[in-house]
Design an enzyme around this catalytic site. Structure first.
Site, PDB file in Angstrom:
ATOM      1  N   GLN A 108       0.846  -1.197   0.000  1.00  0.00           N
ATOM      2  CA  GLN A 108       0.000   0.000   0.000  1.00  0.00           C
ATOM      3  C   GLN A 108       0.881   1.247   0.000  1.00  0.00           C
ATOM      4  OE1 GLN A 108      -3.365  -0.627   3.100  1.00  0.00           O
ATOM      5  NE2 GLN A 108      -1.780  -2.087   3.619  1.00  0.00           N
ATOM      6  N   HIS A 126      -1.495   1.400  -4.362  1.00  0.00           N
ATOM      7  CA  HIS A 126      -1.918   2.782  -4.123  1.00  0.00           C
ATOM      8  C   HIS A 126      -1.110   3.796  -4.934  1.00  0.00           C
ATOM      9  CE1 HIS A 126      -4.025   1.801  -0.024  1.00  0.00           C
ATOM     10  NE2 HIS A 126      -4.709   1.404  -1.071  1.00  0.00           N
ATOM     11  N   CYS A 154       1.346  19.719 -17.340  1.00  0.00           N
ATOM     12  CA  CYS A 154       1.752  18.735 -18.351  1.00  0.00           C
ATOM     13  C   CYS A 154       2.125  19.490 -19.630  1.00  0.00           C
ATOM     14  CB  CYS A 154       0.564  17.812 -18.600  1.00  0.00           C
ATOM     15  SG  CYS A 154       0.828  16.535 -19.849  1.00  0.00           S
ATOM     16  N   ASN A 222       3.583  -6.944  13.182  1.00  0.00           N
ATOM     17  CA  ASN A 222       3.198  -5.571  13.514  1.00  0.00           C
ATOM     18  C   ASN A 222       3.683  -5.292  14.942  1.00  0.00           C
ATOM     19  OD1 ASN A 222       1.569  -3.113  14.097  1.00  0.00           O
ATOM     20  ND2 ASN A 222       0.481  -3.696  12.228  1.00  0.00           N
TER      21      ASN A 222
HETATM   22  P1  OAD Z   1      -1.368   3.019   9.147  1.00  0.00           P
HETATM   23  O1  OAD Z   1      -0.696   4.265   9.603  1.00  0.00           O
HETATM   24  O2  OAD Z   1      -2.846   2.975   9.182  1.00  0.00           O
HETATM   25  O3  OAD Z   1      -0.840   1.772  10.007  1.00  0.00           O
HETATM   26  C1  OAD Z   1       0.527   1.550  10.202  1.00  0.00           C
HETATM   27  C2  OAD Z   1       0.687   0.238  10.948  1.00  0.00           C
HETATM   28  O4  OAD Z   1       2.074  -0.029  11.088  1.00  0.00           O
HETATM   29  C3  OAD Z   1       0.114   0.254  12.370  1.00  0.00           C
HETATM   30  O5  OAD Z   1      -0.671  -0.915  12.547  1.00  0.00           O
HETATM   31  C4  OAD Z   1       1.343   0.230  13.277  1.00  0.00           C
HETATM   32  O6  OAD Z   1       1.127  -0.502  14.475  1.00  0.00           O
HETATM   33  C5  OAD Z   1       2.342  -0.501  12.386  1.00  0.00           C
HETATM   34  N1  OAD Z   1       3.747  -0.192  12.660  1.00  0.00           N
HETATM   35  C6  OAD Z   1       4.315   0.990  12.987  1.00  0.00           C
HETATM   36  N2  OAD Z   1       5.648   0.872  13.100  1.00  0.00           N
HETATM   37  C7  OAD Z   1       5.935  -0.435  12.843  1.00  0.00           C
HETATM   38  C8  OAD Z   1       7.144  -1.198  12.778  1.00  0.00           C
HETATM   39  N3  OAD Z   1       8.345  -0.655  13.039  1.00  0.00           N
HETATM   40  N4  OAD Z   1       7.057  -2.515  12.483  1.00  0.00           N
HETATM   41  C9  OAD Z   1       5.846  -3.097  12.244  1.00  0.00           C
HETATM   42  N5  OAD Z   1       4.683  -2.420  12.264  1.00  0.00           N
HETATM   43  C10 OAD Z   1       4.726  -1.116  12.555  1.00  0.00           C
HETATM   44  O7  OAD Z   1      -0.808   2.709   7.672  1.00  0.00           O
HETATM   45  P2  OAD Z   1      -1.397   1.714   6.569  1.00  0.00           P
HETATM   46  O8  OAD Z   1      -1.999   0.515   7.173  1.00  0.00           O
HETATM   47  O9  OAD Z   1      -0.315   1.522   5.564  1.00  0.00           O
HETATM   48  O10 OAD Z   1      -3.783   5.040   1.730  1.00  0.00           O
HETATM   49  O11 OAD Z   1      -2.526   2.602   5.927  1.00  0.00           O
HETATM   50  C11 OAD Z   1      -3.214   2.099   4.809  1.00  0.00           C
HETATM   51  C12 OAD Z   1      -3.541   3.204   3.856  1.00  0.00           C
HETATM   52  O12 OAD Z   1      -4.185   4.253   4.575  1.00  0.00           O
HETATM   53  C13 OAD Z   1      -2.347   3.898   3.226  1.00  0.00           C
HETATM   54  O13 OAD Z   1      -1.847   3.214   2.092  1.00  0.00           O
HETATM   55  C14 OAD Z   1      -2.908   5.221   2.856  1.00  0.00           C
HETATM   56  C15 OAD Z   1      -3.653   5.520   4.127  1.00  0.00           C
HETATM   57  O14 OAD Z   1      -4.712   6.354   4.054  1.00  0.00           O
HETATM   58  C16 OAD Z   1      -3.869   5.993   0.790  1.00  0.00           C
HETATM   59  O15 OAD Z   1      -3.244   7.033   0.842  1.00  0.00           O
HETATM   60  C17 OAD Z   1      -4.820   5.646  -0.301  1.00  0.00           C
END
Ligand code: OAD
Length: 256
Positions: A108, A126, A154, A222
């Site tokens: 993502q 994404h 552009c 995680n």
């Molecule tokens: P989030 O910010 O929602 O979640 C990040 C996750 O990473 C959390 O569950 C944390 O606990 C975990 N985390 C943080 N540090 C870590 C580490 N060192 N090791 C392992 N885990 C860790 O981010 P995403 O799940 O990526 O979409 O969010 C999904 C989407 O929401 C993104 O792609 C973006 C956002 O809105 C768009 O922009 C379309």
């Protein structure tokens, strides 16, 4: 975080299961890049803190104030210029090297760090911070991470936008089809560093679980349990930059 003993046991189970998998799929989120210095989204000091998602990550926000949106993405590009892949990204390349074309990495993340690390069978569902897309002729161009004008145009005269999937937009069809197929066909799904709250990305987890009989084993990596945890057969709770290299080490030990 898990105790060392719990993590150790879970790592052993995960390595043993992975060792017999024919196909492996990985879903990553912002957490895999956290140890590189890229902010996640939903942490208290995360990227969405201080921004309304609608303002900086939706087509309506871009229509209303493209300058604000480009300032936000230029700042993200500037941040990514200063960071490098961490041991978690590199461990995923080692896993890919072992499984070859039976491995798919679905991310993502738009920071390009998996590509820089050397991941090849990669689906950036994404989009990418590196690319722009014309709002007129739709041409997609890889601009690297240079800082762009506050209102970049552009060659056709229309406004450029980041080639990133915003809220209220669909994922690119081909890439999303390939991601669903990879999840459906895999024997093991690693879910790394994602809060698993954004759909359709998070739906890859139940797709894998209910996929090809008897369903994939889901391994979550995680800092803490998440929305994905109810699907997880094994939880490896700790920083992915430490846990993934340990998993690769265990795998190596099992095969030697
Ligand atoms: P989030 O910010 O929602 O979640 C990040 C996750 O990473 C959390 O569950 C944390 O606990 C975990 N985390 C943080 N540090 C870590 C580490 N060192 N090791 C392992 N885990 C860790 O981010 P995403 O799940 O990526 O979409 O969010 C999904 C989407 O929401 C993104 O792609 C973006 C956002 O809105 C768009 O922009 C379309």
């Amino acid at each position: 975080m898990a105790s060392d003993v719990e993590l150790d046991r879970a790592l052993e189970r995960a390595a043993v299961r992975l060792a017999t998998a024919r196909r492996v799929c990985v879903l990553t989120g912002a957490g895999v890049s956290a140890e590189s210095g890229v902010p996640t989204f939903r942490a208290s000091d995360g990227l969405w803190e201080g921004h309304r998602i609608e303002d900086v990550a939706s087509p309506f926000g871009f229509q209303r104030d493209p300058r604000l949106v480009w300032n936000f993405y230029n700042a993200r590009r500037a941040n990514v210029r200063t960071v490098k892949p961490n041991p978690g990204h590199h461990a995923l390349v080692q896993i890919e090297n072992r499984w070859g074309d039976q491995f798919t990495l679905v991310t993502q993340n738009v920071d390009g760090l998996h590509r820089v690390a050397g991941s090849k069978n990669l689906l950036e569902i994404h989009g990418s911070l590196y690319r722009t897309r014309c709002t007129g002729c739709q041409e997609v161009v890889d601009r690297g991470l240079e800082t762009l004008d506050a209102l970049p145009l552009c060659h056709c005269g229309e406004m450029l936008r980041p080639d990133i999937v915003w809220f209220h937009e669909n994922l690119p069809v081909d890439i999303w089809d390939a991601a669903q197929m990879a999840a459906h066909e895999c024997d093991v799904l690693l879910v790394v560093g994602t809060s698993a709250v954004v759909h359709p990305a998070a739906s890859l987890i139940p797709i894998a679980k209910r996929g090809k009989s008897p369903g994939a084993t889901v391994i979550e990596i995680n800092l803490t349990p998440t929305e994905a945890s109810s699907f997880a057969d094994i939880g490896l709770y700790g920083p992915s930059g430490q846990v993934l290299p340990k998993l690769v080490e265990r795998l190596g030990a099992l095969s030697s």
